[in-house]
Design a protein around this motif. Structure first.
Motif, mmCIF file in Angstrom:
data_model
loop_
_atom_site.group_PDB
_atom_site.id
_atom_site.type_symbol
_atom_site.label_atom_id
_atom_site.label_comp_id
_atom_site.label_asym_id
_atom_site.label_seq_id
_atom_site.Cartn_x
_atom_site.Cartn_y
_atom_site.Cartn_z
ATOM 1 N N PHE A 1 0.858 -1.193 0.000
ATOM 2 C CA PHE A 1 0.000 0.000 0.000
ATOM 3 C C PHE A 1 0.888 1.235 0.000
ATOM 4 C CE2 PHE A 1 -2.281 3.371 2.379
ATOM 5 C CZ PHE A 1 -3.362 3.540 1.520
ATOM 6 N N MET A 2 0.587 2.167 -0.930
ATOM 7 C CA MET A 2 1.363 3.406 -1.031
ATOM 8 C C MET A 2 0.438 4.573 -1.353
ATOM 9 S SD MET A 2 4.767 2.248 -3.192
ATOM 10 C CE MET A 2 5.670 3.735 -2.685
ATOM 11 N N ILE A 3 0.858 5.759 -0.960
ATOM 12 C CA ILE A 3 0.254 7.013 -1.417
ATOM 13 C C ILE A 3 1.356 7.810 -2.097
ATOM 14 C CG2 ILE A 3 -0.952 9.138 -0.789
ATOM 15 C CD1 ILE A 3 -2.063 7.732 1.652
ATOM 16 N N ALA A 4 1.143 8.202 -3.319
ATOM 17 C CA ALA A 4 2.175 8.897 -4.083
ATOM 18 C C ALA A 4 2.709 10.106 -3.321
ATOM 19 C CB ALA A 4 1.617 9.340 -5.432
ATOM 20 N N ASN A 5 4.052 10.209 -3.251
ATOM 21 C CA ASN A 5 4.760 11.366 -2.667
ATOM 22 C C ASN A 5 4.561 11.529 -1.164
ATOM 23 O OD1 ASN A 5 5.246 11.738 -5.385
ATOM 24 N ND2 ASN A 5 4.712 13.909 -5.431
ATOM 25 N N HIS A 6 4.014 10.531 -0.483
ATOM 26 C CA HIS A 6 3.775 10.633 0.954
ATOM 27 C C HIS A 6 4.464 9.478 1.679
ATOM 28 C CE1 HIS A 6 0.592 13.249 -0.557
ATOM 29 N NE2 HIS A 6 0.467 13.750 0.665
ATOM 30 N N THR A 7 4.823 9.740 2.921
ATOM 31 C CA THR A 7 5.405 8.700 3.768
ATOM 32 C C THR A 7 4.488 8.453 4.966
ATOM 33 O OG1 THR A 7 6.714 10.331 4.997
ATOM 34 C CG2 THR A 7 7.774 9.261 3.105
ATOM 35 N N PHE A 8 4.668 7.302 5.575
ATOM 36 C CA PHE A 8 3.851 6.904 6.716
ATOM 37 C C PHE A 8 4.724 6.760 7.956
ATOM 38 C CE2 PHE A 8 2.262 4.614 2.914
ATOM 39 C CZ PHE A 8 0.993 5.161 2.806
ATOM 40 N N THR A 9 4.081 6.908 9.104
ATOM 41 C CA THR A 9 4.663 6.495 10.368
ATOM 42 C C THR A 9 3.740 5.446 10.973
ATOM 43 O OG1 THR A 9 5.684 8.653 10.759
ATOM 44 C CG2 THR A 9 5.443 7.187 12.654
ATOM 45 N N VAL A 10 4.187 4.200 10.957
ATOM 46 C CA VAL A 10 3.386 3.111 11.524
ATOM 47 C C VAL A 10 3.409 3.215 13.040
ATOM 48 C CG1 VAL A 10 3.205 0.602 11.772
ATOM 49 C CG2 VAL A 10 3.831 1.607 9.555
ATOM 50 N N VAL A 11 2.238 3.190 13.675
ATOM 51 C CA VAL A 11 2.137 3.322 15.129
ATOM 52 C C VAL A 11 1.434 2.132 15.780
ATOM 53 C CG1 VAL A 11 2.274 5.847 15.140
ATOM 54 C CG2 VAL A 11 0.036 4.726 14.886
ATOM 55 N N ALA A 12 0.885 1.236 14.970
ATOM 56 C CA ALA A 12 0.250 0.040 15.536
ATOM 57 C C ALA A 12 0.074 -0.992 14.433
ATOM 58 C CB ALA A 12 -1.103 0.366 16.167
ATOM 59 N N VAL A 13 0.106 -2.263 14.820
ATOM 60 C CA VAL A 13 -0.260 -3.366 13.932
ATOM 61 C C VAL A 13 -1.149 -4.307 14.728
ATOM 62 C CG1 VAL A 13 1.823 -3.225 12.498
ATOM 63 C CG2 VAL A 13 1.827 -4.699 14.515
ATOM 64 N N ASP A 14 -2.205 -4.801 14.088
ATOM 65 C CA ASP A 14 -3.110 -5.765 14.723
ATOM 66 C C ASP A 14 -3.556 -5.307 16.113
ATOM 67 O OD1 ASP A 14 -2.605 -7.191 12.451
ATOM 68 O OD2 ASP A 14 -1.756 -8.948 13.430
ATOM 69 N N ALA A 15 -3.853 -4.009 16.233
ATOM 70 C CA ALA A 15 -4.329 -3.422 17.492
ATOM 71 C C ALA A 15 -3.319 -3.571 18.624
ATOM 72 C CB ALA A 15 -5.679 -3.985 17.894
ATOM 73 N N SER A 16 -2.038 -3.497 18.291
ATOM 74 C CA SER A 16 -0.963 -3.445 19.288
ATOM 75 C C SER A 16 -0.033 -2.306 18.892
ATOM 76 C CB SER A 16 -0.188 -4.766 19.335
ATOM 77 O OG SER A 16 -0.993 -5.825 19.795
ATOM 78 N N TYR A 17 0.255 -1.434 19.844
ATOM 79 C CA TYR A 17 1.075 -0.264 19.525
ATOM 80 C C TYR A 17 2.508 -0.673 19.193
ATOM 81 C CZ TYR A 17 -2.722 2.638 21.300
ATOM 82 O OH TYR A 17 -3.947 3.259 21.477
ATOM 83 N N THR A 18 3.118 0.099 18.294
ATOM 84 C CA THR A 18 4.495 -0.144 17.881
ATOM 85 C C THR A 18 5.342 1.091 18.162
ATOM 86 O OG1 THR A 18 4.219 0.716 15.624
ATOM 87 C CG2 THR A 18 3.660 -1.604 15.998
ATOM 88 N N ALA A 19 6.650 0.890 18.219
ATOM 89 C CA ALA A 19 7.546 2.036 18.158
ATOM 90 C C ALA A 19 7.350 2.692 16.798
ATOM 91 C CB ALA A 19 8.990 1.590 18.337
ATOM 92 N N PRO A 20 7.355 4.028 16.707
ATOM 93 C CA PRO A 20 7.122 4.683 15.415
ATOM 94 C C PRO A 20 8.099 4.179 14.354
ATOM 95 C CG PRO A 20 7.087 6.291 17.196
ATOM 96 C CD PRO A 20 7.570 5.005 17.794
ATOM 97 N N ASP B 1 -2.063 0.664 11.623
ATOM 98 C CA ASP B 1 -2.405 2.058 11.895
ATOM 99 C C ASP B 1 -1.200 2.913 11.534
ATOM 100 O OD1 ASP B 1 -4.747 1.081 12.873
ATOM 101 O OD2 ASP B 1 -4.414 1.651 14.956
ATOM 102 N N ALA B 2 -1.402 3.899 10.659
ATOM 103 C CA ALA B 2 -0.284 4.698 10.178
ATOM 104 C C ALA B 2 -0.666 6.169 10.120
ATOM 105 C CB ALA B 2 0.161 4.216 8.795
#
Length: 567
Positions: free
Chosen positions: A234-253, A268-269
């Motif tokens: 999954f991508m959005i042109a010219n944009h970056t993501f910061t992932v903050v959770a996977v499978d309803a568990s928080y992650t380090a950014p 969650d990004a």
């Protein structure tokens, strides 16, 4: 032992008291029935909830009790699964057909009731009966309880984004045909974003999902892979993501320009709108881990539209190649958990039960007759875990058999190790592995002592075809200690374990031709399915179940609800 019982009871009492302090009862009614949608130039009758696809988004707060009245007005048997919910002491609400309940018959109803405690983030719900998951699904969003906040900066808006899969056919017929022929189902005709196929498909220019955004804001994307059979970039042109959770568990950014999700997984990004005011495509593109296996190779795209956007053509992202395993593995393996964050669970250090589970595609003998039986071949496709090909029972669910102490529904001898050792990831097995491709059909479970810590090595095999497989554990999150390629070697790979801040998941994408090591605590009595979340692979037998024994009160299997459907 008395100290353990006291500690568990005290902990449960604290958990219950904390939950009740700010809990609400969230009640919804799901009318499951047929409706007509126009997609890809034609009208089709589908089974859906409340007349929409995706179905309604459920919004709750951590600590709430969710009550869903499921009314089956469709012509099919159906159950609902709340993907990723712990179902602590509510095993009858988990939903997989023939495992925790018999199906809701046409004209029947069942009320799912369960508490949501110790979880925040993005999960989802879906049918757990046949291919109906293709049209019966929706988001389940858990926000922090009152007085609590996210462990990341405040966002301007939250946006659910659900990837789906669409067939120009009745999806039950698609599965029935695959079952009859013994081969894989026909590929889907399109992927969808929030139910819309997007402008890369015929007659879909006006069926493109759009997000309208304001410059200089931060948005939380709640991304769900609800597709049946494909992992995706999954991508959005010219944009970056910061992932903050996977499978309803928080992650380090974790900063990235590409997100990867297997079926069943959520991410969650955060994305900040810092580009010039125009339109940008957001695109799902299949991750094709084995180019020799046929898939729907189409993309689907939506629009990320800035306020005051120019009329210029939308910008397309530079997509990874669909077989770009290094990019997929980099995403999957670089994410770490948010140690010390909300609902963080430290890694249990002492392991009580070690399992080594091989899995993959295999064959079964064709016993059917007729011109269409097994595609005219003398075999049908199958799948297995530790050389046992799982069969769902008929007549009584496995959980009912456990509660009523009924024999003959399942056996308790699922092996903790494969029956023989070989070079599991030898590429030559794709063509000469027929001799070991056949596995017996069975309904076997692995018995786990209550509160035991279980470590599982999940080892992909190359028999017939190597693929990246999304393995989902019902009721449990697990720590992903390590993952890699080739055959797992404890003498080498154990040194790679992350015991400090591993990611926590309920669905792990085991690398193509590789392995993953997960660890969890069996702290919930019941019967819990473990299976590949490719919809084709559960009917083929890529599954098993954990039977978690009773613990001290209150950790005891509760009686079934009065309205539990009967077979």
């Amino acid at each position: 032992m008395r100290r353990l019982v006291f500690s568990l009871t005290w902990a449960f009492s604290l958990l219950l008291a904390s939950s009740l302090a700010s809990a609400a009862v969230v009640e919804r009614t799901f009318n499951i029935g047929n409706t007509t949608l126009t997609r890809l130039c034609n009208q089709y009758v589908i089974t859906a909830v409340n007349g929409s696809m995706p179905g309604p988004t459920i919004n709750v707060q951590e600590g709430d009790t969710l009550v869903v009245h499921a009314i089956n007005n469709s012509p099919y048997n159906i159950t609902l699964h709340w993907h990723g919910i712990f179902q602590l002491l509510t095993p009858w609400a988990d939903g997989p057909e023939s495992v925790t309940q018999c199906p809701i018959r046409p004209g029947g109803r069942y009320t799912y009731r369960f508490n949501i405690t110790g979880q925040e983030g993005t999960l989802w719900w879906h049918s757990h009966s046949s291919f109906l998951r293709a049209t019966v699904y929706g988001a389940l969003i858990i926000r922090p309880r009152n007085g609590h906040s996210y462990p990341f900066p405040a966002v301007y808006q939250e946006i659910p984004i659900l990837l789906g899969e669409w067939w120009n056919a009745n999806v039950v017929d698609v599965e029935n045909t695959a079952t009859e022929t013994g081969l894989g189902p026909v590929n889907s005709d399109a992927y969808t974003i929030n139910g819309l196929p997007g402008d890369s498909y015929s007659c879909s220019q006006n069926q493109t999902f759009q997000v309208h955004v304001t410059h200089g804001k931060t948005y939380l994307l709640r991304i769900i892979n609800a597709a049946l059979n494909e992992e995706h970039f999954f991508m959005i042109a010219n944009h970056t993501f910061t992932v903050v959770a996977v499978d309803a568990s928080y992650t380090a950014p974790y900063n990235t320009n590409v997100i990867v999700l297997g079926p069943g997984q959520t991410v969650d990004a955060l994305v900040t709108t810092n580009q010039s005011p125009r339109s940008y495509y957001m695109v799902f593109s299949p991750y094709h881990s084995n180019p020799n296996v046929g898939i729907n190779a189409n993309i689907t795209r939506g629009l990320f539209v800035y306020d005051y956007a120019t009329s210029a053509s939308p910008v397309m992202p530079h997509l990874p190649a669909q077989n770009d395993t290094p990019t997929a593995h980099r995403f999957y393996s670089n994410i770490t958990g948010l140690a010390g964050g909300p609902h963080w669970v430290p890694v249990p250090r002492h392991v009580d039960e070690n399992m080594f589970v091989t899995f993959g595609i295999g064959l079964d003998h064709c016993n059917e007759t007729g011109p269409n039986a097994c595609g005219g071949l003398n075999f049908r496709l199958s799948a297995n875990m530790n050389n046992e090909s799982f069969v769902l029972p008929k007549g009584l669910s496995m959980l009912q058999a456990l509660y009523q102490n009924v024999s003959g529904v399942y056996t308790t001898d699922f092996p903790s190790n494969p029956p023989y050792v070989f070079d599991y990831t030898d590429p030559a097995l794709a063509t000469n592995g027929t001799a070991i491709a056949f596995a017996p059909k069975s309904t076997k479970v692995k018995v786990l002592r209550f509160n035991s810590t279980v470590q599982v090595v999940l080892q992909n095999t190359a028999i017939l075809a190597m693929e990246n497989h999304p393995i989902h554990f019902h009721s449990f999150n697990f720590h992903v200690l390590a993952q890699g390629f080739g055959n797992y070697d404890p003498n080498v790979d154990q040194s790679k374990f992350n015991l400090y801040n591993p990611q926590m998941r309920n669905t792990i994408a085991v690398p193509v031709g590789g392995w993953a090591v997960v660890r969890f605590q069996a702290n919930n009595p019941g019967m819990w399915l473990v299976h590949c979340h490719f919809e084709t692979h559960l009917p083929w037998g890529l599954a098993m179940a954990f039977l978690v024994e009773n613990g001290p009160a209150p950790y005891v299997l509760p009686p079934p609800p009065a309205d539990l459907p009967q077979c």
